[in-house]
Design a protein around this motif. Structure first.
Motif, PDB file in Angstrom:
ATOM      1  N   ILE A 112     -32.945   1.542 -18.239  1.00 46.81           N
ATOM      2  CA  ILE A 112     -31.720   1.586 -17.417  1.00 46.81           C
ATOM      3  C   ILE A 112     -31.153   0.368 -17.175  1.00 46.81           C
ATOM      4  N   TYR A 113     -30.099   0.121 -17.634  1.00 48.96           N
ATOM      5  CA  TYR A 113     -29.151  -1.036 -17.293  1.00 48.96           C
ATOM      6  C   TYR A 113     -28.174  -0.682 -16.419  1.00 48.96           C
ATOM      7  N   LEU A 114     -28.159  -1.537 -14.963  1.00 43.37           N
ATOM      8  CA  LEU A 114     -27.396  -1.203 -14.111  1.00 43.37           C
ATOM      9  C   LEU A 114     -26.529  -2.652 -13.799  1.00 43.37           C
ATOM     10  N   ASP A 115     -25.187  -2.465 -13.872  1.00 46.96           N
ATOM     11  CA  ASP A 115     -24.400  -3.361 -13.106  1.00 46.96           C
ATOM     12  C   ASP A 115     -24.567  -3.233 -11.489  1.00 46.96           C
ATOM     13  N   ILE A 116     -25.186  -4.236 -10.670  1.00 46.80           N
ATOM     14  CA  ILE A 116     -25.557  -4.160  -9.392  1.00 46.80           C
ATOM     15  C   ILE A 116     -24.349  -3.734  -8.569  1.00 46.80           C
ATOM     16  N   ASN A 117     -23.079  -4.023  -9.096  1.00 45.28           N
ATOM     17  CA  ASN A 117     -21.740  -3.685  -8.238  1.00 45.28           C
ATOM     18  C   ASN A 117     -21.622  -2.222  -8.285  1.00 45.28           C
ATOM     19  N   GLN A 118     -22.269  -1.609  -9.335  1.00 43.85           N
ATOM     20  CA  GLN A 118     -22.254  -0.013  -9.134  1.00 43.85           C
ATOM     21  C   GLN A 118     -22.853   0.473  -7.940  1.00 43.85           C
ATOM     22  N   LEU A 119     -23.979  -0.133  -7.448  1.00 49.19           N
ATOM     23  CA  LEU A 119     -24.742   0.628  -6.278  1.00 49.19           C
ATOM     24  C   LEU A 119     -23.821   0.288  -5.153  1.00 49.19           C
ATOM     25  N   LEU A 138     -38.258   1.191 -17.293  1.00 53.24           N
ATOM     26  CA  LEU A 138     -37.730  -0.223 -16.483  1.00 53.24           C
ATOM     27  C   LEU A 138     -36.070   0.094 -15.987  1.00 53.24           C
ATOM     28  N   LEU A 139     -35.854  -0.349 -14.746  1.00 45.12           N
ATOM     29  CA  LEU A 139     -34.583  -0.501 -14.301  1.00 45.12           C
ATOM     30  C   LEU A 139     -34.212  -1.784 -14.196  1.00 45.12           C
TER      31      LEU A 139
END
Length: 190
Positions: A112-119, A138-139
């Motif tokens: 899972i690739y996550l742009d931290i701004n999404q949180l 893996l996150l």
């Protein structure tokens, strides 16, 4: 800008290389993937895509993203962000992956690739993503040290009870869910 300089100096002070790693899983990841600088057939494609897309990820880290998928044999990838298709293109080069953009598309994801701004925008997103991870998932978060907010989010994530192994490489934050492993946090220079 001053925050980033201080943050980077603190990172350098706390960080280590493979010699400071006592977990076999993390040691192998660092030595066989993070530090693997062999020329690959995919390098030319990665460089070409990188030059066409103005992104905040360095070319070195772009190549690392591509290597991760192959090294960990991940097939089901969730890109949980609203950006260009740059990440999808990089992860797909020479890897047999299926890319998803919605957590509802599948029960579990390998990567899972996550742009931290999404949180910051979606408070429930983390619970959804953690429920979609399996033991070997893996996150990966980007930009974990670009602001105080990002650093705070990163601290909360790697302290989360489901996060067993976390790795801070300054640009990326890695969270593994390996239940068989004791909770450990690593700060690694890449």
């Amino acid at each position: 800008m001053l925050f980033r300089i201080k943050s980077y100096l603190y990172f350098l002070w706390k960080s280590t290389n493979q010699h400071g790693v006592h977990s076999p899983f993390v040691f192998n990841l660092v030595t066989k993937c993070f530090y693997d600088r062999k020329k690959r057939a995919s390098d030319a494609s990665i460089t070409s895509i990188y030059k066409k897309n103005p992104v905040e990820i360095s070319l070195k880290n772009t190549k690392l993203l591509n290597r991760l998928i192959g090294y960990l044999n991940y097939e089901k990838v969730l890109i949980a962000e609203n950006s260009s298709n740059f990440i999808e293109q990089i992860l797909s080069i020479d890897n047999s992956t299926t890319i998803y953009y919605s957590a509802e598309d599948l029960d579990q994801f390998d990567f899972i690739y996550l742009d931290i701004n999404q949180l910051k925008k979606h408070s429930k997103l983390l619970d959804i993503l953690f429920s979609k991870a399996h033991n070997d998932s893996l996150l990966l978060l980007n930009s974990i040290h670009t602001s105080e907010d990002h650093q705070t989010i990163w601290q909360q994530l790697h302290n989360h009870p489901k996060a067993k192994v976390s790795i801070d490489t300054y640009d990326f934050g890695f969270i593994f869910f390996r239940k068989e492993q004791e909770k450990e946090h690593f700060v690694i220079r890449v």
